[in-house]
Design an enzyme around this catalytic site. Structure first.
Site, PDB file in Angstrom:
ATOM      1  N   TYR A  55      51.040  56.083  70.000  1.00  0.00           N
ATOM      2  CA  TYR A  55      50.244  55.776  68.803  1.00  0.00           C
ATOM      3  C   TYR A  55      49.947  57.020  67.979  1.00  0.00           C
ATOM      4  O   TYR A  55      49.820  56.929  66.751  1.00  0.00           O
ATOM      5  CB  TYR A  55      48.975  54.987  69.179  1.00  0.00           C
ATOM      6  CG  TYR A  55      49.349  53.566  69.542  1.00  0.00           C
ATOM      7  CD1 TYR A  55      49.704  52.653  68.546  1.00  0.00           C
ATOM      8  CD2 TYR A  55      49.444  53.154  70.867  1.00  0.00           C
ATOM      9  CE1 TYR A  55      50.110  51.369  68.859  1.00  0.00           C
ATOM     10  CE2 TYR A  55      49.850  51.863  71.198  1.00  0.00           C
ATOM     11  CZ  TYR A  55      50.182  50.982  70.193  1.00  0.00           C
ATOM     12  OH  TYR A  55      50.606  49.717  70.480  1.00  0.00           O
ATOM     13  N   GLN A  88      49.801  41.786  59.772  1.00  0.00           N
ATOM     14  CA  GLN A  88      50.019  42.107  61.183  1.00  0.00           C
ATOM     15  C   GLN A  88      50.193  43.611  61.342  1.00  0.00           C
ATOM     16  O   GLN A  88      50.309  44.120  62.450  1.00  0.00           O
ATOM     17  CB  GLN A  88      51.280  41.394  61.688  1.00  0.00           C
ATOM     18  CG  GLN A  88      51.181  39.885  61.661  1.00  0.00           C
ATOM     19  CD  GLN A  88      52.547  39.239  61.830  1.00  0.00           C
ATOM     20  OE1 GLN A  88      53.044  39.077  62.929  1.00  0.00           O
ATOM     21  NE2 GLN A  88      53.170  38.885  60.720  1.00  0.00           N
ATOM     22  N   ASN A  89      50.224  44.307  60.195  1.00  0.00           N
ATOM     23  CA  ASN A  89      50.478  45.750  60.245  1.00  0.00           C
ATOM     24  C   ASN A  89      49.218  46.521  60.590  1.00  0.00           C
ATOM     25  O   ASN A  89      48.119  46.178  60.149  1.00  0.00           O
ATOM     26  CB  ASN A  89      51.034  46.234  58.910  1.00  0.00           C
ATOM     27  CG  ASN A  89      52.362  45.579  58.592  1.00  0.00           C
ATOM     28  OD1 ASN A  89      52.988  45.007  59.487  1.00  0.00           O
ATOM     29  ND2 ASN A  89      52.780  45.631  57.348  1.00  0.00           N
ATOM     30  N   VAL A  90      49.410  47.592  61.342  1.00  0.00           N
ATOM     31  CA  VAL A  90      48.265  48.408  61.736  1.00  0.00           C
ATOM     32  C   VAL A  90      48.124  49.636  60.823  1.00  0.00           C
ATOM     33  O   VAL A  90      47.146  50.375  60.931  1.00  0.00           O
ATOM     34  CB  VAL A  90      48.355  48.802  63.236  1.00  0.00           C
ATOM     35  CG1 VAL A  90      48.288  47.559  64.113  1.00  0.00           C
ATOM     36  CG2 VAL A  90      49.611  49.608  63.554  1.00  0.00           C
ATOM     37  N   HIS A 106      46.234  42.501  63.915  1.00  0.00           N
ATOM     38  CA  HIS A 106      46.641  43.194  65.134  1.00  0.00           C
ATOM     39  C   HIS A 106      45.972  44.564  65.307  1.00  0.00           C
ATOM     40  O   HIS A 106      46.461  45.401  66.047  1.00  0.00           O
ATOM     41  CB  HIS A 106      48.169  43.338  65.181  1.00  0.00           C
ATOM     42  CG  HIS A 106      48.873  42.028  65.384  1.00  0.00           C
ATOM     43  ND1 HIS A 106      50.213  41.837  65.145  1.00  0.00           N
ATOM     44  CD2 HIS A 106      48.397  40.837  65.825  1.00  0.00           C
ATOM     45  CE1 HIS A 106      50.535  40.579  65.430  1.00  0.00           C
ATOM     46  NE2 HIS A 106      49.451  39.960  65.830  1.00  0.00           N
ATOM     47  N   GLY A 172      58.016  39.920  54.973  1.00  0.00           N
ATOM     48  CA  GLY A 172      58.443  40.928  55.942  1.00  0.00           C
ATOM     49  C   GLY A 172      57.967  40.715  57.363  1.00  0.00           C
ATOM     50  O   GLY A 172      57.598  41.678  58.038  1.00  0.00           O
ATOM     51  N   SER A 174      59.116  38.638  61.067  1.00  0.00           N
ATOM     52  CA  SER A 174      60.150  37.831  61.731  1.00  0.00           C
ATOM     53  C   SER A 174      59.584  36.495  62.205  1.00  0.00           C
ATOM     54  O   SER A 174      60.323  35.652  62.688  1.00  0.00           O
ATOM     55  CB  SER A 174      60.723  38.599  62.920  1.00  0.00           C
ATOM     56  OG  SER A 174      59.689  38.909  63.825  1.00  0.00           O
TER      57      SER A 174
HETATM   58  P1  OAD Z   1      59.430  42.445  62.921  1.00  0.00           P
HETATM   59  O1  OAD Z   1      60.030  43.775  63.133  1.00  0.00           O
HETATM   60  O2  OAD Z   1      59.542  41.444  64.022  1.00  0.00           O
HETATM   61  O3  OAD Z   1      60.061  41.772  61.628  1.00  0.00           O
HETATM   62  C1  OAD Z   1      60.219  42.502  60.423  1.00  0.00           C
HETATM   63  C2  OAD Z   1      60.750  41.598  59.338  1.00  0.00           C
HETATM   64  O4  OAD Z   1      60.802  42.366  58.151  1.00  0.00           O
HETATM   65  C3  OAD Z   1      62.166  41.043  59.588  1.00  0.00           C
HETATM   66  O5  OAD Z   1      62.213  39.661  59.306  1.00  0.00           O
HETATM   67  C4  OAD Z   1      63.017  41.846  58.592  1.00  0.00           C
HETATM   68  O6  OAD Z   1      64.145  41.106  58.095  1.00  0.00           O
HETATM   69  C5  OAD Z   1      62.011  42.089  57.477  1.00  0.00           C
HETATM   70  N1  OAD Z   1      62.317  43.219  56.595  1.00  0.00           N
HETATM   71  C6  OAD Z   1      63.093  44.319  56.826  1.00  0.00           C
HETATM   72  N2  OAD Z   1      63.122  45.118  55.748  1.00  0.00           N
HETATM   73  C7  OAD Z   1      62.343  44.534  54.809  1.00  0.00           C
HETATM   74  C8  OAD Z   1      61.980  44.877  53.461  1.00  0.00           C
HETATM   75  N3  OAD Z   1      62.416  45.981  52.870  1.00  0.00           N
HETATM   76  N4  OAD Z   1      61.158  44.018  52.783  1.00  0.00           N
HETATM   77  C9  OAD Z   1      60.703  42.876  53.376  1.00  0.00           C
HETATM   78  N5  OAD Z   1      61.034  42.508  54.625  1.00  0.00           N
HETATM   79  C10 OAD Z   1      61.831  43.327  55.338  1.00  0.00           C
HETATM   80  O7  OAD Z   1      57.902  42.691  62.525  1.00  0.00           O
HETATM   81  P2  OAD Z   1      56.661  41.706  62.559  1.00  0.00           P
HETATM   82  O8  OAD Z   1      57.060  40.308  62.270  1.00  0.00           O
HETATM   83  O9  OAD Z   1      55.607  42.326  61.727  1.00  0.00           O
HETATM   84  O10 OAD Z   1      52.529  43.538  67.048  1.00  0.00           O
HETATM   85  O11 OAD Z   1      56.229  41.805  64.059  1.00  0.00           O
HETATM   86  C11 OAD Z   1      55.094  41.109  64.484  1.00  0.00           C
HETATM   87  C12 OAD Z   1      54.343  41.879  65.538  1.00  0.00           C
HETATM   88  O12 OAD Z   1      55.219  42.214  66.586  1.00  0.00           O
HETATM   89  C13 OAD Z   1      53.805  43.212  65.067  1.00  0.00           C
HETATM   90  O13 OAD Z   1      52.542  43.113  64.437  1.00  0.00           O
HETATM   91  C14 OAD Z   1      53.690  43.992  66.337  1.00  0.00           C
HETATM   92  C15 OAD Z   1      54.977  43.560  67.008  1.00  0.00           C
HETATM   93  O14 OAD Z   1      54.968  43.544  68.345  1.00  0.00           O
HETATM   94  C16 OAD Z   1      51.812  44.424  67.741  1.00  0.00           C
HETATM   95  O15 OAD Z   1      52.105  45.595  67.886  1.00  0.00           O
HETATM   96  C17 OAD Z   1      50.589  43.836  68.347  1.00  0.00           C
END
Ligand code: OAD
Length: 230
Positions: A55, A88-90, A106, A172, A174
């Site tokens: 971190y 969900q971003n920190v 989160h 952004g 998944s």
């Molecule tokens: P992910 O890494 O799972 O997903 C990221 C998403 O962003 C994907 O669908 C990509 O296609 C998309 N992406 C990539 N580049 C982009 C751009 N320039 N503009 C828009 N979208 C783009 O991340 P999260 O869904 O945020 O939790 O993950 C969820 C949680 O899983 C996080 O909060 C974290 C992780 O484990 C904790 O740490 C508690």
């Protein structure tokens, strides 16, 4: 006239154009890291120094980057809309861009908390939290992050906010991590929903969903145009 309420659910892709790695996919942050080692209570128990260092690096990186066009557009949209962001971003890029209403589902990278009393939360100066840094009760401080296997304290607040949306926007993420991915289920059927992602993830059963297959900055500019002309 009262402003329409736009509720935004943002994920790691929101900050990608600022230079913060997303989690999943090739080259993602979890690539090469065992998630359970750095983001779970078990990992913390087994080797807290590894977790602290992980971190610290995230924080150092977050200090070095700037809000991108997408963050800035969302802040600007407050002129015309009532914007509530559930992220969900920190990182703190939404706030640094000027957004007023940000719920960190989160946790927050720049906050730390006591390991004996969850209510003792502190702002961190700088980017380092070290082994031996203690709360006022004399216990080790930990990152104020929701780890895998931990409850998400703000989830019911997020569900309540989702119910109040006139427009719901997913950017952004998944949609792979629950309960965050279920927030959209609390948005009424007829409410228009937009998903902005250059690689739209599989999403099922979401009524009235419009896909904007673009990055956050370009996609938000497109959304503003769509809303203006609708
Ligand atoms: P992910 O890494 O799972 O997903 C990221 C998403 O962003 C994907 O669908 C990509 O296609 C998309 N992406 C990539 N580049 C982009 C751009 N320039 N503009 C828009 N979208 C783009 O991340 P999260 O869904 O945020 O939790 O993950 C969820 C949680 O899983 C996080 O909060 C974290 C992780 O484990 C904790 O740490 C508690």
């Amino acid at each position: 006239m009262t402003k329409k309420k736009i509720v935004v659910l943002s994920g790691a892709g929101m900050s990608a154009e600022s230079g913060i790695q997303t989690f999943r996919g090739a080259g993602g942050l979890w690539n090469g890291h065992d998630v359970m080692e750095v983001a779970s209570p078990e990992g913390w128990e087994a080797n807290p120094k590894v977790v602290l260092e992980f971190y610290n690096q995230r924080r150092k990186n977050a200090h070095e980057v700037k809000p991108n066009q997408g963050h800035l557009l969302l802040a600007e949209m407050e002129k015309d809309y009532d914007i509530q962001i559930i992220t969900q971003n920190v990182d703190n890029l939404h706030e640094r861009a000027g957004s007023s209403n940000v719920l960190h589902l989160h946790g927050e990278l720049f906050k730390v908390r006591s390991t004996v009393d969850d209510s003792l939360v502190y702002e961190l100066d700088g980017w380092e939290l070290n082994w031996g840094d203690k709360c006022e009760l004399g216990s080790q401080l930990r990152p104020n992050i929701v780890w895998f296997g931990e409850a998400v304290p703000l989830i019911s607040t997020a569900f309540t906010i989702a119910k109040t949306a006139d427009i719901f926007v997913i950017i952004g993420t998944s949609m792979a991590v629950y309960p965050a991915a279920s927030i959209v289920d609390y948005v009424a059927h007829q409410i228009p929903k937009y998903i902005i992602d250059p690689d739209i993830p599989p999403v099922y059963g979401i009524n009235n969903l419009h896909k904007i297959e673009m990055g956050a900055g370009e996609g938000l500019a497109e959304l503003i145009e769509i809303l203006r002309s609708s």
